[in-house]
Design an enzyme around this catalytic site. Sequence first.
Site, PDB file in Angstrom:
ATOM      1  NE  ARG A 205      -1.229   2.156   3.007  1.00 30.32           N
ATOM      2  CZ  ARG A 205      -0.249   2.935   3.468  1.00 30.32           C
ATOM      3  NH1 ARG A 205       0.247   3.914   2.735  1.00 30.32           N
ATOM      4  NH2 ARG A 205       0.254   2.734   4.674  1.00 30.32           N
ATOM      5  CB  SER A 206       4.107   2.104   1.597  1.00 29.79           C
ATOM      6  OG  SER A 206       3.725   2.048   2.945  1.00 29.79           O
TER       7      SER A 206
ATOM      8  CD1 TRP B   1      13.681   8.911   8.057  1.00 28.93           C
ATOM      9  CD2 TRP B   1      14.073   6.734   7.679  1.00 28.93           C
ATOM     10  NE1 TRP B   1      14.502   8.454   9.064  1.00 28.93           N
ATOM     11  CE2 TRP B   1      14.755   7.121   8.854  1.00 28.93           C
ATOM     12  CE3 TRP B   1      14.173   5.415   7.234  1.00 28.93           C
ATOM     13  CZ2 TRP B   1      15.517   6.232   9.598  1.00 28.93           C
ATOM     14  CZ3 TRP B   1      14.945   4.537   7.974  1.00 28.93           C
ATOM     15  CH2 TRP B   1      15.602   4.939   9.140  1.00 28.93           C
ATOM     16  CB  ILE B   2      13.046   8.752   0.043  1.00 25.09           C
ATOM     17  CG1 ILE B   2      13.574  10.013   0.732  1.00 25.09           C
ATOM     18  CG2 ILE B   2      12.217   9.080  -1.188  1.00 25.09           C
ATOM     19  CD1 ILE B   2      12.516  10.910   1.328  1.00 25.09           C
TER      20      ILE B   2
ATOM     21  CB  CYS C 272       1.749  15.812  -1.385  1.00 31.01           C
ATOM     22  SG  CYS C 272       1.999  16.904  -2.795  1.00 31.01           S
TER      23      CYS C 272
ATOM     24  CD  GLU D  99       3.116   9.835   4.272  1.00 30.98           C
ATOM     25  OE1 GLU D  99       3.103  11.071   4.202  1.00 30.98           O
ATOM     26  OE2 GLU D  99       3.658   9.118   3.417  1.00 30.98           O
TER      27      GLU D  99
ATOM     28  CG  HIS E 116      15.003  19.930   9.563  1.00 32.07           C
ATOM     29  ND1 HIS E 116      14.662  20.792  10.579  1.00 32.07           N
ATOM     30  CD2 HIS E 116      16.298  20.184   9.266  1.00 32.07           C
ATOM     31  CE1 HIS E 116      15.698  21.556  10.869  1.00 32.07           C
ATOM     32  NE2 HIS E 116      16.702  21.204  10.088  1.00 32.07           N
TER      33      HIS E 116
ATOM     34  CG  LEU F 123       8.553  17.110   3.261  1.00 36.33           C
ATOM     35  CD1 LEU F 123       8.848  18.513   2.744  1.00 36.33           C
ATOM     36  CD2 LEU F 123       7.078  16.954   3.630  1.00 36.33           C
TER      37      LEU F 123
END
Length: 385
Positions: free
Chosen positions: A90-91, A163-164, A239, A364, A136, A131
């Site tokens: 799903r990710s 963490w992409i 997003c 998220e 950060h 992002l």
Amino acid sequence: MDDLLRIDDQLSDEQRLIRDTVKEFVADRILPDVADWFEEATFPVKELAPALGELGVLGMHLEGYGCAGLDAVSYGVACRELEAGDSGLRSFVSVQGSLAMFPIWKYGTDEQKEEWLPRMAAGDAIGCFGLTEPDHGSDPGGMRTHAKRDPSGDWILNGSKMWITNGSIADVAVVWAQTDEGVRGFVVPTDTPGFTAPEIHRKMSLRASVTSSLYFDDVRLPASAVLPGVKGLKGPLSCLSEARFGILWGVVGAARACLESAVDYSTSRTQFGKPIGAFQLTQEKLAWMAVGLGQSHLTALHLGQLKDAGTITPRQISFGKLANVRAALDIARQARSILGGNGITLEYPVIRHMNNLESVLTYEGTQEIHTLVLGEALTGLAAYR
């Protein structure tokens, strides 16, 4: 296992068809192998992406450019069935559709849309979303990645992200960076010189998913690489709202899979001369798990209806993400206890879902951040700093 509240009775015939089609795909293509993928820390995205494109779930809530243009509840139902297979699956769909395709679709130029969206909808091109940074995460406004114009009019991008999902296998990255004009989004082909994306290893969660860092070392981009339709943090945060909506539906699927496993196990595992499901303590666990699942499912359906009506707010999405992920994790932990020692093996899906949900709890927007969003909504007082 019976749906005690008959929630799916509220779905349309088309939505039930989407449910059944995605569920069949997961049963045929994911469940036979996902435990091995999790154990080996691999996920055959390049092979599965075209199949997911053919299934029609990549960018399915967007219109045009090869996307299905379906309603929010249909997208939610698809996410639920995908995550019943694995959170990594799903990710991938969430990142592709809501974090990579959505900003191009919403804020991009016609040229950017034509170049990327049809290929991404088909699964022929994979996207990622840059992002979060090493220093950060919850405070994206402090990002250090920056882009500056040089005399030629090109943008020069420098910095890093962490963490992409899909970073090391992506064909295109949507990267957010500080500029003299505020935060801007950039469409970055991953074969651009100076772009690197090493994979992050030794994860104990979301192992059947590709997670990477992104590094930008004087990455030169043409003026046409910027997303012209948005400036400031509104862009990436919008997003994230799209992705969180998929999450609050998806975790219902993970929770359901855990409850189903617990019910099956409790009715077949015999101790003291009878199935453990006949003991009151086990039935109490199952009952509360079913209550948590039903409440989460109703929350997801209500928010889907609000989204389809065009009235949903980011605060409501935070409510759903906070409540449903926590409920799913509680259900997974209770299921693990019912399965006893067998609950820690990959012969059953429970420990895999439980470990995955530890990541979903954080990404998220952490539990803490969504708590503060709701606190501000209730009091009118921001407590982020």
